[in-house]
Design a protein around this motif. Structure first.
Motif, short mmCIF file in Angstrom:
data_model
loop_
_atom_site.label_atom_id
_atom_site.label_comp_id
_atom_site.label_asym_id
_atom_site.label_seq_id
_atom_site.Cartn_x
_atom_site.Cartn_y
_atom_site.Cartn_z
N TYR A 8 0.78 -1.25 -0.09
CA TYR A 8 0.06 0.01 0.03
C TYR A 8 0.94 1.23 -0.12
CZ TYR A 8 -3.81 3.11 1.22
OH TYR A 8 -4.50 4.23 1.42
N ARG A 9 0.60 2.30 -0.60
CA ARG A 9 1.35 3.50 -1.00
C ARG A 9 0.34 4.68 -0.91
NH1 ARG A 9 3.59 1.47 -6.31
NH2 ARG A 9 4.48 -0.70 -5.75
N ARG A 22 -3.57 11.75 5.64
CA ARG A 22 -4.91 11.24 5.95
C ARG A 22 -5.04 9.99 6.97
NH1 ARG A 22 -4.84 12.32 0.55
NH2 ARG A 22 -4.34 10.32 0.24
N PRO A 23 -5.77 10.44 7.84
CA PRO A 23 -5.81 9.01 9.16
C PRO A 23 -6.21 7.80 8.58
CG PRO A 23 -6.63 11.29 9.89
CD PRO A 23 -6.52 11.36 8.58
N GLY A 24 -7.19 7.94 7.57
CA GLY A 24 -7.56 6.54 6.87
C GLY A 24 -6.59 5.76 5.96
N ASP A 25 -5.49 6.52 5.54
CA ASP A 25 -4.49 5.94 4.87
C ASP A 25 -3.56 5.28 5.90
OD1 ASP A 25 -5.41 6.45 2.22
OD2 ASP A 25 -4.52 8.56 2.22
N VAL A 26 -3.44 6.07 6.78
CA VAL A 26 -2.35 5.51 8.10
C VAL A 26 -2.83 4.40 8.59
CG1 VAL A 26 -1.56 5.86 10.40
CG2 VAL A 26 -1.62 7.62 8.49
N ALA A 27 -4.16 4.13 8.79
CA ALA A 27 -4.79 3.09 9.45
C ALA A 27 -4.71 1.93 8.32
CB ALA A 27 -6.42 3.26 9.73
N HIS A 28 -4.92 2.13 6.89
CA HIS A 28 -5.03 0.80 6.03
C HIS A 28 -3.56 0.66 5.88
CE1 HIS A 28 -6.33 -1.51 2.79
NE2 HIS A 28 -5.31 -1.13 2.04
N GLU A 32 0.33 -5.28 9.68
CA GLU A 32 -0.28 -6.22 10.59
C GLU A 32 -0.83 -7.34 10.07
OE1 GLU A 32 -2.18 -3.93 13.38
OE2 GLU A 32 -0.71 -3.28 14.58
N GLY A 33 -0.84 -7.53 8.95
CA GLY A 33 -1.69 -8.85 8.12
C GLY A 33 -3.07 -8.75 8.04
N ASP A 34 -3.61 -7.66 8.54
CA ASP A 34 -5.30 -7.46 8.07
C ASP A 34 -5.60 -6.82 6.97
OD1 ASP A 34 -7.89 -7.31 8.71
OD2 ASP A 34 -8.02 -5.62 10.33
N HIS A 35 -5.75 -7.58 5.98
CA HIS A 35 -5.85 -6.97 4.51
C HIS A 35 -7.16 -6.97 4.31
CE1 HIS A 35 -1.74 -8.07 4.60
NE2 HIS A 35 -1.94 -9.32 4.42
N GLY A 36 -8.17 -7.33 5.09
CA GLY A 36 -9.42 -7.32 4.58
C GLY A 36 -9.97 -8.35 3.74
N ASP A 37 -9.03 -9.43 3.47
CA ASP A 37 -9.26 -10.41 2.64
C ASP A 37 -10.57 -11.40 3.26
OD1 ASP A 37 -7.41 -9.42 1.15
OD2 ASP A 37 -5.97 -10.85 1.88
#
Length: 86
Positions: A63-64, A69-75, A81-86
């Protein structure tokens, strides 16, 4: 791109300071590197035109983003951390 978080910064950049503060508050370790001419050329080719430029990599997940933006930092944290939303 190597695994982990890398923040490319430039001197006097308030957005750079803000994004570093967000990652620190979240307990996410990062490497900080200066934006060089080579990095600038790469970033522009990727559409990343505002400092800071952040890269997050964990294996094959990347991810780049640019800016603070806080949302980008969270993503980015989710990616490392390995939480890719898959």
């Amino acid at each position: 791109m190597r695994d982990g978080l890398t923040i490319y910064t430039q001197p006097g950049c308030s957005h750079c300071t803000a994004v570093k503060r967000m990652f620190t508050k979240a307990g996410a370790p990062y490497d900080e590197l200066r934006i060089t001419d080579e990095v600038r050329e790469w970033a522009i080719s990727e559409g990343l035109t505002v400092a800071p430029i952040v890269t997050a990599k964990n294996g094959d997940k990347e991810y780049r983003f640019c800016g603070s933006r806080p949302g980008d930092v969270a993503h980015a944290i989710d990616v490392i951390e390995g939480d890719h939303g898959d």
